[in-house]
Design a protein around this motif. Structure first.
Motif, PDB file in Angstrom:
ATOM      1  N   ARG A 265       0.832  -1.215   0.000  1.00 58.48           N
ATOM      2  CA  ARG A 265       0.000   0.000   0.000  1.00 58.48           C
ATOM      3  C   ARG A 265       0.862   1.259   0.000  1.00 58.48           C
ATOM      4  N   ASP A 266       1.859   1.302   0.894  1.00 63.87           N
ATOM      5  CA  ASP A 266       2.705   2.492   1.008  1.00 63.87           C
ATOM      6  C   ASP A 266       3.529   2.707  -0.253  1.00 63.87           C
ATOM      7  N   ALA A 267       4.022   1.610  -0.862  1.00 61.13           N
ATOM      8  CA  ALA A 267       4.800   1.756  -2.090  1.00 61.13           C
ATOM      9  C   ALA A 267       3.963   2.382  -3.197  1.00 61.13           C
ATOM     10  N   LEU A 268       2.726   1.925  -3.337  1.00 58.93           N
ATOM     11  CA  LEU A 268       1.853   2.447  -4.386  1.00 58.93           C
ATOM     12  C   LEU A 268       1.448   3.890  -4.105  1.00 58.93           C
ATOM     13  N   ARG A 269       1.163   4.200  -2.839  1.00 64.11           N
ATOM     14  CA  ARG A 269       0.778   5.567  -2.494  1.00 64.11           C
ATOM     15  C   ARG A 269       1.901   6.556  -2.747  1.00 64.11           C
ATOM     16  N   GLU A 270       3.139   6.107  -2.514  1.00 66.94           N
ATOM     17  CA  GLU A 270       4.292   6.991  -2.644  1.00 66.94           C
ATOM     18  C   GLU A 270       4.886   6.979  -4.038  1.00 66.94           C
TER      19      GLU A 270
END
Length: 357
Positions: free
Chosen positions: A242-247
């Motif tokens: 999730r964090d990789a995609l958001r960032e």
């Protein structure tokens, strides 16, 4: 008389579950308090069990379980020791153990331990005939392996290779078996394979990561390792993706997960980002823990082979008197690959990003 029958049943249940192996048969007063019955009722129940030959009174007045009669094999007590967290994989180990011990004169006793020096674990080593030991995701300390080797209790480690320490071990997924997953992804055209891990990096996990790195080097493929080891693997994997995609950090079109829970967490994060599993991103894992094939979408995974096949020799050793013979590590030569809906042909780009509406 109904209370006497109840007391008798409760005492027999304690014997059947090997409580007496660890703490003995308590005295009348203590037993009455534990069962919530009068001493008179408990005394009558104990006498009935002595009349039946189940219990005997020793010369010192203490009551113990009678030895088996002439021609009867002594009933052995085998423990299944595991951390207290419930796990679908643990349930499958337990089913396999029950299968290989079915029909044998054995009492199976679960042992939940919270840490290496837990008294429950130490008592089991001191009093049981054998123990199948499932360690947490960390290396067994040297002092404990030494104690296991020196104990009369015969210990077999499950799901971790402790053969170098001298302990018989049963594992189901040799690191080299992962190559089936990588070959499958390459046949589908994927040119980048990321690795996702959400478990503590013990020997098993490090072996899987090392095999992934080795494969990428051999075939000249790029890939990134994402690893976050906390107590909740589903949430950790979900958070990493999730964090990789958001960032806006790149995610490969193919993700190799070291465990089933990591794959499930990743698939949820990808879905919430608007990416289609098996179309935009392919996900695969080692061991779906019995649920991977029933997910929507079904998980491409290395399947767990029938555990009883690899537990049989360990069970025979625990029930016998002879020393261990042959290699200390038992594992399959081959592991079946289940091709689920979570993997598909590679998209045009080896890197994906979330689809915005």
């Amino acid at each position: 008389m109904r209370k006497v029958a109840l007391a008798t049943q409760m005492i027999e249940k304690r014997i059947a579950h090997a409580d007496h192996i660890l703490v003995g048969i308590p005295g009348e007063r203590q037993l009455a308090e534990e069962l919530g019955l009068s001493r008179t009722t408990v005394r009558t129940a104990l006498q009935q069990l002595m009349d039946q030959g189940t219990l005997v009174r020793q010369e010192n007045g203490r009551i113990s379980v009678a030895e088996p009669g002439h021609g009867r094999l002594k009933k052995r007590t085998i423990g299944i020791a595991a951390p207290p967290m419930a796990s679908a994989d643990f349930d499958r180990w337990r089913e396999g153990i029950r299968g290989v011990l079915e029909g044998q004169p054995v009492t199976l006793r679960p042992v939940a331990y919270a840490h290496w020096a837990d008294p429950a674990l130490q008592d089991a080593l001191a009093h049981f005939d054998g123990m199948f030991f499932i360690p947490p995701a960390e290396k067994i300390p040297a002092w404990l392996t030494t104690k296991m080797l020196n104990a009369a209790c015969r210990v077999v480690v499950l799901d971790e290779d402790e053969s170098a320490a001298g302990l018989p071990s049963v594992t189901l997924f040799p690191p080299a078996a992962e190559r089936k997953l990588f070959d499958h992804l390459r046949r589908l055209g994927h040119q980048r394979i990321d690795c996702l891990n959400a478990q503590a990096e013990d020997g098993v996990i490090l072996g899987r990561i090392a095999e992934w790195k080795r494969y990428l080097e051999e075939h000249g493929l790029p890939g990134q390792l994402r690893s976050l080891a906390v107590e909740k693997p589903f949430e950790s994997a979900y958070q990493l993706i999730r964090d990789a995609l958001r960032e806006g950090r790149p995610v490969a079109s193919a993700i190799f997960c070291t465990t089933g829970p990591a794959a499930i967490g990743a698939m949820r994060a990808l879905h919430e980002a608007g990416l289609e599993i098996g179309v935009d991103v392919s996900v695969c894992a080692v061991n779906g823990e019995g649920i991977g094939q029933y997910l929507l979408r079904s998980l491409t995974e290395l399947e767990s082979p029938p555990r009883a096949l690899y537990l049989q020799r360990a069970a025979e050793w625990m029930l016998g008197e002879d020393p261990w013979k042959g290699p200390l590590l038992i594992q399959p030569n081959d592991v079946p690959l289940f091709e689920g809906e979570s993997t598909g042909p590679a998209p045009a780009s080896p890197i994906v990003s979330p689809i915005r509406g």
